[in-house]
Design an enzyme around this catalytic site. Sequence first.
Site, PDB file in Angstrom:
ATOM      1  CE  LYS A 153      -0.187  -0.178   5.045  1.00  0.00           C
ATOM      2  NZ  LYS A 153      -0.932  -0.706   6.191  1.00  0.00           N
TER       3      LYS A 153
ATOM      4  NE  ARG B 187      -6.913   0.760  11.556  1.00  0.00           N
ATOM      5  CZ  ARG B 187      -5.672   0.580  11.103  1.00  0.00           C
ATOM      6  NH1 ARG B 187      -4.775   1.540  11.259  1.00  0.00           N
ATOM      7  NH2 ARG B 187      -5.320  -0.524  10.501  1.00  0.00           N
TER       8      ARG B 187
ATOM      9  CE1 TYR C 124      10.601  32.417   4.404  1.00  0.00           C
ATOM     10  CE2 TYR C 124      10.709  30.040   4.142  1.00  0.00           C
ATOM     11  CZ  TYR C 124      10.541  31.301   3.601  1.00  0.00           C
ATOM     12  OH  TYR C 124      10.303  31.439   2.258  1.00  0.00           O
TER      13      TYR C 124
ATOM     14  CG  MET D  79       7.201  24.124  -0.594  1.00  0.00           C
ATOM     15  SD  MET D  79       6.119  25.155  -1.594  1.00  0.00           S
ATOM     16  CE  MET D  79       5.157  26.009  -0.361  1.00  0.00           C
TER      17      MET D  79
HETATM   18  C1  LIG Z   1      -0.194  -1.702   6.855  1.00  0.00           C
HETATM   19  C2  LIG Z   1      -0.802  -2.987   7.238  1.00  0.00           C
HETATM   20  C3  LIG Z   1      -0.015  -4.109   7.539  1.00  0.00           C
HETATM   21  C4  LIG Z   1       1.488  -4.048   7.630  1.00  0.00           C
HETATM   22  O1  LIG Z   1       1.880  -3.502   8.859  1.00  0.00           O
HETATM   23  P1  LIG Z   1       3.427  -3.361   9.192  1.00  0.00           P
HETATM   24  O2  LIG Z   1       3.450  -2.887  10.589  1.00  0.00           O
HETATM   25  O3  LIG Z   1       3.965  -2.346   8.239  1.00  0.00           O
HETATM   26  O4  LIG Z   1       4.020  -4.700   8.977  1.00  0.00           O
HETATM   27  C5  LIG Z   1      -0.642  -5.308   7.777  1.00  0.00           C
HETATM   28  N1  LIG Z   1      -1.986  -5.407   7.731  1.00  0.00           N
HETATM   29  C6  LIG Z   1      -2.768  -4.355   7.477  1.00  0.00           C
HETATM   30  C7  LIG Z   1      -4.241  -4.533   7.462  1.00  0.00           C
HETATM   31  C8  LIG Z   1      -2.213  -3.114   7.229  1.00  0.00           C
HETATM   32  O5  LIG Z   1      -3.007  -2.064   6.969  1.00  0.00           O
END
Ligand SMILES: *Cc1c(COP(=O)(O)O)cnc(C)c1O
Length: 364
Positions: free
Chosen positions: A32, A130, A260, A308
């Site tokens: 992802k 969640r 800045y 930036m």
């Molecule tokens: C991101 C994610 C993982 C991986 O988690 P890590 O801590 O990066 O290994 C596994 N399962 C789900 C559902 C996730 O969203």
Amino acid sequence: MRAFVQVDLAAIKNNIALVRSKTSSQILAVVKADAYGHGLVPVAKCAVESGASWLGVALLEEGLTLRESGIKAPIISWLTPPSSDFKKAIQSDIDLSIPSLKHLELIVAAGKAVGKRPRVHIEIDTGMSRGGLLGEWEEFLIAVKGAEVDVIGFWSHFARADEPDQVANVNQLTQFESKLAELQGVGINPEFIHFANSAAILTNPSSHKDIVRLGISMYGLSPDVKTLGSSINLELEPAMTLKAELHLVKRVPAGSPVGYGATQVTSRDTKLAIVAMGYADGIPRSTSDSAGVFVAGAKAPIIGRVSMDQFVVDLGPESTAQTGDIAEVFGALGYSADDWASAAGTINYEIVTRIATRVPRIYA
Ligand SMILES: *Cc1c(COP(=O)(O)O)cnc(C)c1O
């Protein structure tokens, strides 16, 4: 080049091999968020060649991109709000997660519309509050029985796997087992049970089940440096090195305010370098001088606020660094992604994931 990310695919391969030596479960490579900033398609291809049998993405678009690139491995997409194009997902052989009754209804309807049974993974909330089914569970059990879907998987996610001694982990697993028994009680026996993320893969073999979902540690980073130790302790190889060109090197006198807000002032006559990256590239704006770059054989700490498109480092008066040199922002030589994370009060996940798309990725 102004700035670039070097991705070491051999490191990813070695990290998968390390995980392979720690579990007999199938490995799902989590790709992802553009493979945690490392590049979705190249990393996914490397992971599959290195022994991952599944790919996992949050968004459906990410899964579709993988299919368009010709990847045939099974893919799960687990963050698909109701407006998602479920028909396209089903036609593209992307497994879908079901976190609610509403998702079940939408996915069943999409499957009917395209004339193909959707492949789904039932997600339950075992204590993170969640994603996943919770209050609707009883109703869901009735609805899913006989629903026109193939229930391939059953899964949940740890909230505190990076604290292996936490009783919450045991409680989540207990919840998981009892919900699974209830699902089996209505005659549904998913082939693939999955729960573990990187931290659980490294510390909690009883959570490995049929598939482990490997994210951050595939990229060679520790899920939590404080509780689990550094990449080195864990024998992981960080795959990402970030480099940037020195736009300008110049001498300044002691007492020069930098950047800045003049938040820092030079303490001596020194040489400064303007690094050609800024918060638009994913360099956190709030960092202390505990991060910086490595150039001309030495560490140069950041001084003043990140802008930036640029930030300033203090090279020290003796540095041989010159305008146009390439500095390592994070990598094996100077500062690590973990150093940048602690300087910015965040985690390594956020550092690598937020490197902007305007920074090219280069593969070795
Ligand atoms: C991101 C994610 C993982 C991986 O988690 P890590 O801590 O990066 O290994 C596994 N399962 C789900 C559902 C996730 O969203």
